[in-house]
Every structure is written in C-alpha cells, then in structure tokens.
Design an enzyme around this catalytic site. Structure first.
Site, PDB file in Angstrom:
ATOM      1  N   TYR A 198     -11.360  69.315  25.282  1.00 22.38           N
ATOM      2  CA  TYR A 198     -10.079  68.797  24.756  1.00 22.38           C
ATOM      3  C   TYR A 198     -10.161  68.588  23.247  1.00 22.38           C
ATOM      4  CZ  TYR A 198      -6.671  65.249  23.311  1.00 22.38           C
ATOM      5  OH  TYR A 198      -5.717  64.549  22.622  1.00 22.38           O
ATOM      6  N   LYS A 247      -8.228  70.463  20.107  1.00 21.54           N
ATOM      7  CA  LYS A 247      -7.368  69.755  19.142  1.00 21.54           C
ATOM      8  C   LYS A 247      -7.899  69.978  17.721  1.00 21.54           C
ATOM      9  CE  LYS A 247      -4.278  67.328  19.735  1.00 21.54           C
ATOM     10  NZ  LYS A 247      -2.802  67.586  19.859  1.00 21.54           N
ATOM     11  N   LYS A 256      -4.502  58.478  33.237  1.00 20.81           N
ATOM     12  CA  LYS A 256      -5.149  57.821  32.107  1.00 20.81           C
ATOM     13  C   LYS A 256      -5.476  56.389  32.504  1.00 20.81           C
ATOM     14  CE  LYS A 256      -4.350  61.506  29.535  1.00 20.81           C
ATOM     15  NZ  LYS A 256      -3.364  61.676  28.492  1.00 20.81           N
ATOM     16  N   ASN A 264      -3.414  55.567  22.888  1.00 21.68           N
ATOM     17  CA  ASN A 264      -2.107  54.908  23.047  1.00 21.68           C
ATOM     18  C   ASN A 264      -2.007  54.290  24.431  1.00 21.68           C
ATOM     19  OD1 ASN A 264       0.434  56.619  21.162  1.00 21.68           O
ATOM     20  ND2 ASN A 264      -1.719  56.519  20.685  1.00 21.68           N
ATOM     21  N   SER A 277      -3.661  67.080  27.402  1.00 18.95           N
ATOM     22  CA  SER A 277      -4.146  65.876  26.719  1.00 18.95           C
ATOM     23  C   SER A 277      -5.225  65.094  27.462  1.00 18.95           C
ATOM     24  CB  SER A 277      -2.958  64.950  26.438  1.00 18.95           C
ATOM     25  OG  SER A 277      -2.497  64.366  27.648  1.00 18.95           O
ATOM     26  N   HIS A 321     -19.423  61.907  27.489  1.00 12.37           N
ATOM     27  CA  HIS A 321     -18.509  60.775  27.232  1.00 12.37           C
ATOM     28  C   HIS A 321     -18.762  60.160  25.846  1.00 12.37           C
ATOM     29  CE1 HIS A 321     -16.574  57.051  29.374  1.00 12.37           C
ATOM     30  NE2 HIS A 321     -15.903  57.430  28.298  1.00 12.37           N
ATOM     31  N   THR A 381      -5.555  63.707  17.235  1.00 12.05           N
ATOM     32  CA  THR A 381      -6.257  62.584  17.874  1.00 12.05           C
ATOM     33  C   THR A 381      -7.506  62.181  17.100  1.00 12.05           C
ATOM     34  OG1 THR A 381      -7.532  62.045  19.857  1.00 12.05           O
ATOM     35  CG2 THR A 381      -7.390  64.349  19.321  1.00 12.05           C
ATOM     36  N   ASP A 382      -7.937  60.943  17.307  1.00 10.13           N
ATOM     37  CA  ASP A 382      -9.196  60.499  16.682  1.00 10.13           C
ATOM     38  C   ASP A 382     -10.412  61.181  17.313  1.00 10.13           C
ATOM     39  OD1 ASP A 382      -9.195  59.194  19.156  1.00 10.13           O
ATOM     40  OD2 ASP A 382      -9.386  57.169  18.325  1.00 10.13           O
ATOM     41  N   GLU A 383     -10.219  61.797  18.494  1.00 12.68           N
ATOM     42  CA  GLU A 383     -11.376  62.380  19.197  1.00 12.68           C
ATOM     43  C   GLU A 383     -11.997  63.541  18.431  1.00 12.68           C
ATOM     44  OE1 GLU A 383     -11.224  62.913  23.376  1.00 12.68           O
ATOM     45  OE2 GLU A 383      -9.961  61.173  23.701  1.00 12.68           O
ATOM     46  N   PHE A 400       4.244  61.547  27.497  1.00 10.58           N
ATOM     47  CA  PHE A 400       4.135  60.100  27.243  1.00 10.58           C
ATOM     48  C   PHE A 400       4.580  59.754  25.811  1.00 10.58           C
ATOM     49  CE2 PHE A 400       0.643  56.930  25.911  1.00 10.58           C
ATOM     50  CZ  PHE A 400       1.444  55.823  26.125  1.00 10.58           C
TER      51      PHE A 400
HETATM   52  P1  NAD Z   1       1.048  64.095  27.726  1.00  9.75           P
HETATM   53  O1  NAD Z   1       0.022  64.868  28.477  1.00  9.75           O
HETATM   54  O2  NAD Z   1       1.604  62.857  28.308  1.00  9.75           O
HETATM   55  O3  NAD Z   1       2.297  65.046  27.405  1.00  9.75           O
HETATM   56  C1  NAD Z   1       2.141  66.368  26.975  1.00  9.75           C
HETATM   57  C2  NAD Z   1       3.502  67.051  27.050  1.00  9.75           C
HETATM   58  O4  NAD Z   1       3.351  68.396  26.558  1.00  9.75           O
HETATM   59  C3  NAD Z   1       4.057  67.149  28.467  1.00  9.75           C
HETATM   60  O5  NAD Z   1       5.421  66.799  28.481  1.00  9.75           O
HETATM   61  C4  NAD Z   1       3.859  68.628  28.827  1.00  9.75           C
HETATM   62  O6  NAD Z   1       4.817  69.121  29.740  1.00  9.75           O
HETATM   63  C5  NAD Z   1       3.996  69.278  27.451  1.00  9.75           C
HETATM   64  N1  NAD Z   1       3.330  70.586  27.387  1.00  9.75           N
HETATM   65  C6  NAD Z   1       2.050  70.866  27.799  1.00  9.75           C
HETATM   66  N2  NAD Z   1       1.801  72.183  27.602  1.00  9.75           N
HETATM   67  C7  NAD Z   1       2.923  72.722  27.058  1.00  9.75           C
HETATM   68  C8  NAD Z   1       3.282  74.040  26.621  1.00  9.75           C
HETATM   69  N3  NAD Z   1       2.431  75.060  26.733  1.00  9.75           N
HETATM   70  N4  NAD Z   1       4.507  74.231  26.087  1.00  9.75           N
HETATM   71  C9  NAD Z   1       5.404  73.190  25.983  1.00  9.75           C
HETATM   72  N5  NAD Z   1       5.118  71.954  26.393  1.00  9.75           N
HETATM   73  C10 NAD Z   1       3.892  71.713  26.928  1.00  9.75           C
HETATM   74  O7  NAD Z   1       0.407  63.830  26.291  1.00  9.75           O
HETATM   75  P2  NAD Z   1       0.484  62.541  25.355  1.00  9.75           P
HETATM   76  O8  NAD Z   1      -0.534  61.570  25.771  1.00  9.75           O
HETATM   77  O9  NAD Z   1       1.900  62.136  25.206  1.00  9.75           O
HETATM   78  O10 NAD Z   1      -0.005  63.187  23.972  1.00  9.75           O
HETATM   79  C11 NAD Z   1       0.919  63.841  23.108  1.00  9.75           C
HETATM   80  C12 NAD Z   1       0.168  64.365  21.898  1.00  9.75           C
HETATM   81  O11 NAD Z   1      -0.463  63.286  21.221  1.00  9.75           O
HETATM   82  C13 NAD Z   1      -0.947  65.354  22.239  1.00  9.75           C
HETATM   83  O12 NAD Z   1      -0.946  66.345  21.253  1.00  9.75           O
HETATM   84  C14 NAD Z   1      -2.207  64.519  22.176  1.00  9.75           C
HETATM   85  O13 NAD Z   1      -3.310  65.315  21.819  1.00  9.75           O
HETATM   86  C15 NAD Z   1      -1.857  63.532  21.093  1.00  9.75           C
HETATM   87  N6  NAD Z   1      -2.521  62.207  21.167  1.00  9.75           N
HETATM   88  C16 NAD Z   1      -2.485  61.490  22.329  1.00  9.75           C
HETATM   89  C17 NAD Z   1      -3.052  60.210  22.352  1.00  9.75           C
HETATM   90  C18 NAD Z   1      -3.009  59.356  23.601  1.00  9.75           C
HETATM   91  O14 NAD Z   1      -3.635  58.297  23.632  1.00  9.75           O
HETATM   92  N7  NAD Z   1      -2.295  59.728  24.639  1.00  9.75           N
HETATM   93  C19 NAD Z   1      -3.669  59.694  21.215  1.00  9.75           C
HETATM   94  C20 NAD Z   1      -3.699  60.474  20.051  1.00  9.75           C
HETATM   95  C21 NAD Z   1      -3.105  61.724  20.038  1.00  9.75           C
HETATM   96  O1  DAU Z   2      -8.476  58.641  21.512  1.00  8.60           O
HETATM   97  C1  DAU Z   2      -7.270  59.319  21.698  1.00  8.60           C
HETATM   98  C2  DAU Z   2      -7.284  59.998  23.059  1.00  8.60           C
HETATM   99  O2  DAU Z   2      -7.133  58.962  24.033  1.00  8.60           O
HETATM  100  C3  DAU Z   2      -6.194  61.038  23.212  1.00  8.60           C
HETATM  101  O3  DAU Z   2      -6.414  62.074  22.302  1.00  8.60           O
HETATM  102  C4  DAU Z   2      -6.181  61.603  24.653  1.00  8.60           C
HETATM  103  O4  DAU Z   2      -5.108  62.496  24.801  1.00  8.60           O
HETATM  104  C5  DAU Z   2      -6.008  60.429  25.598  1.00  8.60           C
HETATM  105  O5  DAU Z   2      -6.049  60.891  26.926  1.00  8.60           O
HETATM  106  C6  DAU Z   2      -7.099  59.386  25.377  1.00  8.60           C
HETATM  107  O6  DAU Z   2      -8.388  59.900  25.758  1.00  8.60           O
HETATM  108  P1  DAU Z   2      -9.465  59.024  26.555  1.00  8.60           P
HETATM  109  O7  DAU Z   2     -10.386  59.939  27.248  1.00  8.60           O
HETATM  110  O8  DAU Z   2     -10.036  57.970  25.682  1.00  8.60           O
HETATM  111  O9  DAU Z   2      -8.456  58.280  27.599  1.00  8.60           O
HETATM  112  P2  DAU Z   2      -8.608  57.941  29.152  1.00  8.60           P
HETATM  113  O10 DAU Z   2      -7.467  57.049  29.487  1.00  8.60           O
HETATM  114  O11 DAU Z   2      -8.833  59.159  29.980  1.00  8.60           O
HETATM  115  O12 DAU Z   2      -9.945  57.077  29.194  1.00  8.60           O
HETATM  116  C7  DAU Z   2     -10.096  55.892  28.433  1.00  8.60           C
HETATM  117  C8  DAU Z   2     -11.519  55.397  28.642  1.00  8.60           C
HETATM  118  O13 DAU Z   2     -11.657  54.938  30.008  1.00  8.60           O
HETATM  119  C9  DAU Z   2     -12.579  56.463  28.467  1.00  8.60           C
HETATM  120  O14 DAU Z   2     -13.733  55.897  27.879  1.00  8.60           O
HETATM  121  C10 DAU Z   2     -12.889  56.930  29.887  1.00  8.60           C
HETATM  122  C11 DAU Z   2     -12.657  55.681  30.711  1.00  8.60           C
HETATM  123  N1  DAU Z   2     -12.148  55.904  32.083  1.00  8.60           N
HETATM  124  C12 DAU Z   2     -11.040  56.668  32.241  1.00  8.60           C
HETATM  125  C13 DAU Z   2     -10.506  56.903  33.495  1.00  8.60           C
HETATM  126  C14 DAU Z   2      -9.305  57.778  33.685  1.00  8.60           C
HETATM  127  C15 DAU Z   2     -12.754  55.293  33.167  1.00  8.60           C
HETATM  128  O15 DAU Z   2     -13.751  54.560  33.019  1.00  8.60           O
HETATM  129  N2  DAU Z   2     -12.242  55.531  34.422  1.00  8.60           N
HETATM  130  C16 DAU Z   2     -11.141  56.307  34.630  1.00  8.60           C
HETATM  131  O16 DAU Z   2     -10.725  56.504  35.800  1.00  8.60           O
END
Ligand code: NAD
Ligand code: DAU
Length: 381
Positions: free
Chosen positions: A187, A191, A226, A217, A90, A321, A138-140, A16
């Site tokens: 997770y 991280k 997500k 994001n 992630s 949670h 991540t902020d987590e 993503f």
């Molecule tokens: P995502 O799950 O959408 O994508 C992860 C990507 O990494 C995928 O393309 C997957 O194929 C690749 N990958 C997984 N394991 C691998 C491996 N062993 N070798 C090579 N590639 C591999 O994740 P995302 O939501 O785009 O997050 C990207 C980064 O940003 C992560 O490090 C995550 O912790 C961080 N992050 C995400 C968020 C969020 O809200 N999504 C917020 C803050 C930080």
């Molecule tokens: O804060 C940054 C993080 O945000 C990233 O590091 C992670 O990679 C990313 O997945 C995301 O984590 P969250 O757990 O916050 O995201 P998620 O979309 O899974 O859930 C957002 C909120 O919604 C969380 O409080 C859980 C809730 N939720 C989620 C799902 C999938 C629901 O209530 N129902 C659902 O089905």
C-alpha cells in the site's frame, strides 16, 4: 454547468475521507460544481452522501480512474479546473494479500488522471492558469519511526534522526515534509509511487500540483475493516477484538472533519508544488486506544466498566507492521493557519456515538460479501 464559478472533480468521494470532503465543499461552496468520480469498489458507498445527493451543485459519476479516455472526457464535459484526488485502495492488510490491485489503482489510476488533466488543460488557451491538481497521500510513505522514550523501549532519537532525515520536534522524532520516503507495505509503496508521479508532472510539464501527507483518520463513515469502526462494531456484537502483535504500534489519529478542513484550506491557499503534512500531534499505542474505545462503547451501551475487556484477543502481527507514525504538521499550522478543532476525547466520543446511532449503515456493509472477506482475513491467523 457554466453558472458555476469552479468545477472540481473529487475522486473517491464515496469513500470515507472523500465523502467528508464532498460534503464540506458542496455545502460551503454552492457556486462550485463538485463532481464525485468513484468506481464504487467495496469501499465506496453512496449512503455516505445521502444528505448532499440532491444538491444542485453535486454530481456523481461512476467511473474508474484507470480509464484514461473516460477521465479525459469528464475533464472536457465538466470544464474541470480542479482535481482533488482521493480515490485509492487504502487498506494495508488487503495490499499484503493483493498488491497488484494497489499498483493498478494507486499508481496507474493516478497516472491516468494526471495525464487526462494535462491533456485537457494544455488544450485550453489559458493552459494551467487557475488550475490545480491536489493529491491526497499518507504518512505511511515516510516509513516507520522508533518509539519515543515516553512510549517505552527504544531510545528517543533514532539513527535516522541523527542523519537528518527526521525532524526533532517537542524533543521527539516526527515525520516532516523533507523526510525521505521509505515505504514498507505494498500500500505505502503504491502511494509513494503515485506521489512521485504527481511531483514529476509539476517538474516536467509545469502542472500546478500539491501533495499532502496525512496521519490516521477516524470518524463517521469509515469502512469497518479499519481499526476503530471494526472494534466498535465487534464490541457491540461481543466478537473478539483482534489486536495485531502486542498492540505496541503507535498511530497518530486525526478526526476526519479536521482533515477535510485542511484539504479545503490547502486547495484554496496552498502553494503550488509544495507538500504539507497534516496531523494533530495525537499519538496512541494501539492497545491504549483500544482500551479507550472499549471503555467508551461500554459506557454508552450501559455496560459495567471492564465488561468488554475480555474480547481483546492478541493475534499474529501484520507482516512488515510499521512500528510508529507521527506527523509534524507545524508547516501547515504556521503557513496556512490550520489546526485541529477537536480534542481526541471529544472526537472519539462523537465517533463511537455515530456508529452506535447508525447501526443500519453498519449492518448494510457487514452483511453479505464483507462477512466472507472478514472471515477469510482472520481464518488463517
Ligand atoms: P476508502 O478506502 O474509504 O475510499 C476509497 C474510495 O476510492 C472508495 O470510494 C472507492 O470506491 C474509490 N476507488 C477505489 N478505486 C477506485 C478507482 N479505480 N476509480 C475510482 N474510484 C476508486 O479510503 P479513505 O480512507 O477515504 O482514503 C482516501 C484517500 O486518503 C486515499 O488516497 C488514502 O491513501 C488517503 N489517506 C487515508 C488515510 C486514512 O486514515 N484513512 C490517511 C491518510 C491518507
Ligand atoms: O497512517 C495513515 C494510514 O492509516 C492510511 O494511509 C491508510 O489508508 C489507513 O488505512 C490507515 O492505515 P493503518 O494500517 O494504520 O490503519 P488500520 O486501521 O488498518 O490499523 C491501525 C492500527 O491498528 C495498525 O497498527 C494495525 C492495527 N490493527 C488494525 C486492525 C484492522 C489491529 O491491531 N487489529 C486490526 O484488526
């Protein structure tokens, strides 16, 4: 290869956020070679990059970051001078079911990449000069905050704030760069561990590292396990919307292109060994953001207001949670001049429209294996 000014490996570029980073760098810097290294797990999707895959400065390599020998060979083959590391497992819910995979990819994978960069860069005459290892976190890792007064329930300042580990901004508590790590899920624990390894490579070997910690994001190309893409798709198909617990948890949402822009600025102008928090001061209770999503999807589909409210289904809460995340990004704003470009209302409208217009992208993911996974996740709730 040598006509390029820089050679940057982006790991996880088919995911993503990674796909937005790759797109931004490939288009903005035609004189950089961008090497997308991705294992293509369930979350990796080359369809996220169709618009850049033919560009001369883009290369895709299917590889696992845990494979140290391959990482080292790629560093040499492409004369890599920068790494932007996003590859990770992630999804918090998956980490609860399968923590080992998270430790392997997020901890050992990061270590393997660090060691490959170290070995390669230390073999060069200039060593670490002009090099950069940028780790996306991540902020987590900071744990969970209390709800604020205006969010109801708990007092505005947690005990942690008074002990100095959280910063008081805008009269509330936020995560700042010096907030102590306190991860709760497999997770976030993985991280946090990877962040420590990155900083250790700076402190021990002098590697020029940077770490950033970003909030949730949202935007196009997010895997539909997500919250936001899952709910948009479920509304469209009139499927239940599984709200964990009472929907009172708070998340701080940032449009993904603003994160990618921050990564660009920090990669180029951030100070080595520093940490920057990235977030847009945009907190939402889950139940409130869910109502905004329902309203927006219904309006754009031409449904009467309130039509999909009945899909809201409260389910068993996520184990452990975290109650609230909230990022204070003022260091990044002050020192490097970044700020979010989009108001949330604009961002969510763009996002919902994108998913509705790209149903084929969604259908390709949600058929087959994913469907089985989704059913297994929710069958025991
Ligand atoms: P995502 O799950 O959408 O994508 C992860 C990507 O990494 C995928 O393309 C997957 O194929 C690749 N990958 C997984 N394991 C691998 C491996 N062993 N070798 C090579 N590639 C591999 O994740 P995302 O939501 O785009 O997050 C990207 C980064 O940003 C992560 O490090 C995550 O912790 C961080 N992050 C995400 C968020 C969020 O809200 N999504 C917020 C803050 C930080
Ligand atoms: O804060 C940054 C993080 O945000 C990233 O590091 C992670 O990679 C990313 O997945 C995301 O984590 P969250 O757990 O916050 O995201 P998620 O979309 O899974 O859930 C957002 C909120 O919604 C969380 O409080 C859980 C809730 N939720 C989620 C799902 C999938 C629901 O209530 N129902 C659902 O089905």
């Amino acid at each position: 290869m040598n006509e390029f000014k820089k050679h940057i490996i982006v790991t996880g570029g088919a995911g993503f956020i990674g796909s937005h980073v790759v797109r931004l760098f490939v288009n903005k810097y035609p004189d950089y070679q961008i090497i997308n290294v991705d294992k293509l797990t369930y979350a990796g999707n080359l369809a996220n990059l169709r618009d850049v895959e033919e560009k001369p400065n883009y290369t895709f390599v299917k590889a696992d970051i845990c494979d140290f020998e391959t990482m080292l060979q790629l560093m040499r083959q492409y004369n890599v001078d920068g790494v932007i590391h996003l590859a990770a497992e992630s999804h918090v819910d998956r980490s609860i079911k399968d923590p080992f995979t998270f430790a392997k990819t997020n901890v050992m994978g990061t270590l393997s990449l660090l060691q490959a960069a170290k070995q390669y860069w230390e073999s060069l005459p200039e060593k670490y000069d002009g090099k950069r290892f940028y780790h996306i976190s991540t902020d987590e890792v900071y744990g969970a905050l209390e709800l604020t007064h205006s969010q109801g329930i708990t007092p505005p300042f947690s005990t942690k704030a008074s002990s100095g580990s959280h910063h008081e901004a805008y009269g509330e508590t936020f995560f700042v760069e010096s907030t102590k790590y306190d991860p709760h899920s497999p997770y976030s624990a993985s991280k946090a561990s990877s962040d420590h390894f990155v900083r250790a490579y700076h402190d021990t070997y002098g590697m020029p590292t940077i770490v950033t910690n970003c909030s949730n994001n949202y935007g196009p190309y997010q895997f539909p396990e997500k919250l936001i893409p899952l709910f948009i798709n479920n509304i469209r198909h009139r499927k239940p919307l599984p709200v964990y617990g009472k929907g009172e948890n708070v998340r701080d949402w940032l449009f993904v292109e603003d994160h990618a822009r921050a990564i660009d600025i920090i990669y180029h102008n951030g100070k080595v060994a520093e940490t920057y928090n990235i977030g847009g001061f945009n907190e939402w209770k889950n139940i409130d953001i869910i109502k905004v999503i329902i309203k927006t999807v219904d309006r754009l589909l031409g449904n009467p207001e309130g039509y999909s409210d009945e899909l809201i289904t409260f389910v068993t809460d996520r184990a452990g949670h975290d109650l609230r995340y909230a990022i204070d990004s003022r260091k990044l704003q002050k020192e490097l001049g970044w700020e979010p470009s989009l108001q949330f209302e604009e961002g969510i409208e763009k996002t919902v429209l994108w998913y509705l217009d790209n149903q084929e992208w969604m259908d390709n993911i949600t058929s087959g294996e994913y469907e089985k996974y989704y059913e297994s996740m929710y069958s025991n709730r």
